[in-house]
Design an enzyme around this catalytic site. Structure first.
Site, PDB file in Angstrom:
ATOM      1  N   GLY A  76       0.815  -1.211   0.000  1.00 23.50           N
ATOM      2  CA  GLY A  76       0.000   0.000   0.000  1.00 23.50           C
ATOM      3  C   GLY A  76       0.848   1.261   0.000  1.00 23.50           C
ATOM      4  O   GLY A  76       0.522   2.254  -0.660  1.00 23.50           O
ATOM      5  N   THR A  77       1.947   1.236   0.747  1.00 23.20           N
ATOM      6  CA  THR A  77       2.819   2.400   0.827  1.00 23.20           C
ATOM      7  C   THR A  77       3.365   2.771  -0.550  1.00 23.20           C
ATOM      8  O   THR A  77       3.321   3.939  -0.958  1.00 23.20           O
ATOM      9  CB  THR A  77       3.995   2.117   1.790  1.00 23.20           C
ATOM     10  OG1 THR A  77       3.447   1.788   3.069  1.00 23.20           O
ATOM     11  CG2 THR A  77       4.921   3.307   1.921  1.00 23.20           C
ATOM     12  N   ASN A 158      -7.841   4.239   8.748  1.00 19.38           N
ATOM     13  CA  ASN A 158      -7.260   3.085   9.445  1.00 19.38           C
ATOM     14  C   ASN A 158      -7.393   3.162  10.962  1.00 19.38           C
ATOM     15  O   ASN A 158      -7.303   2.152  11.642  1.00 19.38           O
ATOM     16  CB  ASN A 158      -5.788   2.904   9.054  1.00 19.38           C
ATOM     17  CG  ASN A 158      -5.007   4.198   9.066  1.00 19.38           C
ATOM     18  OD1 ASN A 158      -5.364   5.167   8.400  1.00 19.38           O
ATOM     19  ND2 ASN A 158      -3.946   4.219   9.838  1.00 19.38           N
ATOM     20  N   GLN A 186      -7.758   0.003   3.579  1.00 19.28           N
ATOM     21  CA  GLN A 186      -8.584  -0.504   4.686  1.00 19.28           C
ATOM     22  C   GLN A 186      -9.977  -0.947   4.244  1.00 19.28           C
ATOM     23  O   GLN A 186     -10.695  -1.566   5.025  1.00 19.28           O
ATOM     24  CB  GLN A 186      -8.719   0.556   5.786  1.00 19.28           C
ATOM     25  CG  GLN A 186      -7.440   0.811   6.562  1.00 19.28           C
ATOM     26  CD  GLN A 186      -7.045  -0.328   7.497  1.00 19.28           C
ATOM     27  OE1 GLN A 186      -7.845  -1.178   7.860  1.00 19.28           O
ATOM     28  NE2 GLN A 186      -5.786  -0.356   7.890  1.00 19.28           N
ATOM     29  N   SER A 206      -3.561  -3.100  -0.687  1.00 22.63           N
ATOM     30  CA  SER A 206      -2.512  -3.871  -0.018  1.00 22.63           C
ATOM     31  C   SER A 206      -3.032  -5.254   0.317  1.00 22.63           C
ATOM     32  O   SER A 206      -4.208  -5.434   0.622  1.00 22.63           O
ATOM     33  CB  SER A 206      -2.081  -3.147   1.260  1.00 22.63           C
ATOM     34  OG  SER A 206      -1.145  -3.934   1.965  1.00 22.63           O
ATOM     35  N   HIS A 208      -1.729  -7.478   2.824  1.00 24.34           N
ATOM     36  CA  HIS A 208      -1.652  -8.022   4.185  1.00 24.34           C
ATOM     37  C   HIS A 208      -2.736  -7.520   5.127  1.00 24.34           C
ATOM     38  O   HIS A 208      -2.822  -7.974   6.266  1.00 24.34           O
ATOM     39  CB  HIS A 208      -0.254  -7.811   4.785  1.00 24.34           C
ATOM     40  CG  HIS A 208       0.055  -6.420   5.251  1.00 24.34           C
ATOM     41  ND1 HIS A 208       0.003  -6.069   6.573  1.00 24.34           N
ATOM     42  CD2 HIS A 208       0.421  -5.312   4.580  1.00 24.34           C
ATOM     43  CE1 HIS A 208       0.350  -4.781   6.688  1.00 24.34           C
ATOM     44  NE2 HIS A 208       0.601  -4.311   5.498  1.00 24.34           N
ATOM     45  N   THR A 244      11.367  -7.693 -11.561  1.00 24.98           N
ATOM     46  CA  THR A 244      10.756  -9.025 -11.633  1.00 24.98           C
ATOM     47  C   THR A 244       9.679  -9.155 -10.562  1.00 24.98           C
ATOM     48  O   THR A 244       9.895  -8.801  -9.407  1.00 24.98           O
ATOM     49  CB  THR A 244      11.831 -10.120 -11.467  1.00 24.98           C
ATOM     50  OG1 THR A 244      12.801  -9.922 -12.488  1.00 24.98           O
ATOM     51  CG2 THR A 244      11.239 -11.522 -11.577  1.00 24.98           C
ATOM     52  N   CYS A 333       1.938   2.391  13.201  1.00 26.37           N
ATOM     53  CA  CYS A 333       3.136   3.171  12.942  1.00 26.37           C
ATOM     54  C   CYS A 333       3.331   4.241  14.016  1.00 26.37           C
ATOM     55  O   CYS A 333       4.440   4.552  14.381  1.00 26.37           O
ATOM     56  CB  CYS A 333       3.045   3.849  11.582  1.00 26.37           C
ATOM     57  SG  CYS A 333       2.153   2.873  10.392  1.00 26.37           S
TER      58      CYS A 333
HETATM   59  C1  LIG Z   1      -1.548  -0.347   6.050  1.00 25.44           C
HETATM   60  C2  LIG Z   1      -1.927   0.854   5.294  1.00 25.44           C
HETATM   61  C3  LIG Z   1      -1.103   1.375   4.288  1.00 25.44           C
HETATM   62  C4  LIG Z   1       0.262   0.794   3.994  1.00 25.44           C
HETATM   63  O1  LIG Z   1       0.180  -0.439   3.331  1.00 25.44           O
HETATM   64  P1  LIG Z   1       1.463  -1.423   3.382  1.00 25.44           P
HETATM   65  O2  LIG Z   1       1.084  -2.547   2.473  1.00 25.44           O
HETATM   66  O3  LIG Z   1       1.623  -1.836   4.806  1.00 25.44           O
HETATM   67  O4  LIG Z   1       2.619  -0.656   2.877  1.00 25.44           O
HETATM   68  C5  LIG Z   1      -1.535   2.470   3.594  1.00 25.44           C
HETATM   69  N1  LIG Z   1      -2.715   3.038   3.859  1.00 25.44           N
HETATM   70  C6  LIG Z   1      -3.546   2.579   4.806  1.00 25.44           C
HETATM   71  C7  LIG Z   1      -4.855   3.235   5.040  1.00 25.44           C
HETATM   72  C8  LIG Z   1      -3.178   1.473   5.562  1.00 25.44           C
HETATM   73  O5  LIG Z   1      -3.992   1.028   6.518  1.00 25.44           O
END
Ligand SMILES: *Cc1c(COP(=O)(O)O)cnc(C)c1O
Length: 390
Positions: A76-77, A158, A186, A206, A208, A244, A333
């Site tokens: 996501g980042t 989040n 989210q 994202s 995870h 890759t 974080c």
């Molecule tokens: C967790 C999160 C991210 C970051 O995603 P990652 O895959 O951990 O880098 C970005 N935005 C929101 C709203 C999130 O909850």
């Protein structure tokens, strides 16, 4: 003395989720058998390419878009960074403006990217939120300037689970021919998001946060939207994000999305019922003051965010941890640092109240018995810690 049964209750699904065993099976198969490079023309490569495109299809179908609009990233980042920097640097290069509009409650992946751009001479407007955490679409309308390039407003917050009116805001942007990005990390897989119906140009995702592996995500880019890549190399992912591909991760992400899509209608309401039950039990059995942060209507079912103004959030968190309950005092974080959550401050909470907050995020494994035990422990500790505070 506490937690004699050694229970473990995970209520921090907004930070990350446990990987689904079906996802592990899919990833194991790819790791051990489909290990080819999707760019290779031989049999092993073609086999890997099929895995890659199947995952892309699954993600595209959840967003109701063409799979060609999905680009895989490392999470996501990276998707957020690519959206903001990619679009803003492209616009700057072509003399199209340097103004970005975002909100005061964005994830740090957006907030810090915006802060960097500001230092580099871009203009940033951070829209405030009301006491429930909502951005007002009318404020967005009046913040738009002649050189506004991009608006980035998250779908679901989040920390407080607030669902922003992104459809309305995307339409305001579309009328003015301004690009609209949403961080849907989210919300994706939990509540519907249909880019064939809403004029959203870019979406960050994202894996995870939806029971998939870490280190993989994706960005939806509407056809025709131009951005400068952040990586240069062999040309994978149409040169938007070359390198890759993380094939096992991507296959796992695809599987995680397919599982979510089979339960998208039922799971959010199941969690909402459990969340409301948790809130009711806490409210009924606590002696001191409790504040619910965020709105209770337009909110993700899984999220509860409470403040206990007389208590230090950290003490509550540690006490719950000893009881086997994993929660959070804000975003993953920002917790661990002494700073109060910027999201809660944006709602208008004072520093002390913001620091007394507890985020509980429910998930697939959460049961009614978990909720009862958690409510009982929260009230026990709140009543005990409040007595200590005075
Ligand atoms: C967790 C999160 C991210 C970051 O995603 P990652 O895959 O951990 O880098 C970005 N935005 C929101 C709203 C999130 O909850």
């Amino acid at each position: 003395m506490s937690n004699p049964e050694k229970r473990f209750i995970y209520l921090d699904h907004s930070a990350t989720t446990p990987i689904d065993p079906r996802v592990v099976r899919k990833m194991t198969e790819v790791l051990t058998e489909k290990w080819g490079n999707p760019s290779s023309l031989h049999q092993k490569g073609r086999e890997a390419k099929i895995v890659l495109e199947e995952a892309r299809e699954k993600i595209a179908s959840m967003l109701a878009c063409n799979s060609e609009s999905i680009t895989f990233t490392s999470g996501g980042t990276e998707a957020d960074n690519l959206a903001v920097f990619g679009v803003m640097f492209h616009a700057e290069k072509h003399g199209k403006g340097k103004h970005l509009i975002t909100s005061a409650v964005e994830h740090s992946a957006i907030a810090k990217s915006a802060a960097y751009l500001e230092k580099e001479g871009f203009q940033i407007t951070r829209l405030p939120v009301d006491s429930k955490g909502f951005v007002d679409p009318d404020e967005l309308r009046s913040a738009i300037k002649i050189d506004t390039v991009l608006v980035s407003i998250m779908h679901v917050n989040n920390e407080i689970g607030t669902i922003q009116p992104i459809g309305e805001m995307a339409r305001i942007c579309a009328e003015r021919e301004i690009l609209f990005h949403t961080d849907a990390v989210q919300s994706f897989g939990k509540i519907p998001l249909d880019v064939s119906e809403l004029p959203i140009d870019l979406v960050s995702l994202s894996s995870h946060k939806i029971y998939g592996p870490k280190g993989v995500g994706a960005i939806y880019i509407r056809p025709g939207v131009e951005l400068l890549p952040r990586t240069y190399g062999g040309g994978q992912e149409k040169d938007i994000r070359t390198g890759t591909e993380n094939l096992p991760g991507i296959a796992g992400f695809g599987e995680a999305v397919a599982i979510c899509s089979s339960e998208i209608v039922t799971e959010n309401s199941r969690l909402e019922i459990l969340r409301n039950q948790l809130l009711k039990l806490v409210m009924e059995n606590i002696e001191g003051e409790v504040i619910v942060n965020g709105d209770l209507e337009n909110r993700l079912g899984a999220n509860l965010n409470l403040s206990f103004p007389a208590i230090e959030g950290e003490s509550m968190l540690r006490s719950l941890d000893l009881d086997g309950i994993a929660a959070s005092s804000g975003s993953a974080c920002s917790s661990g640092s002494a700073k109060p959550s910027s999201v809660l401050l944006a709602l208008g909470l004072d520093e002390r109240t913001a620091q007394s907050s507890l985020r509980l995020s429910l998930g697939r494994s959460t049961t009614e018995s978990d909720i009862k035990y958690t409510a009982e422990r929260i009230c026990y500790h709140a009543n005990r810690l409040m007595a200590l505070a005075f």
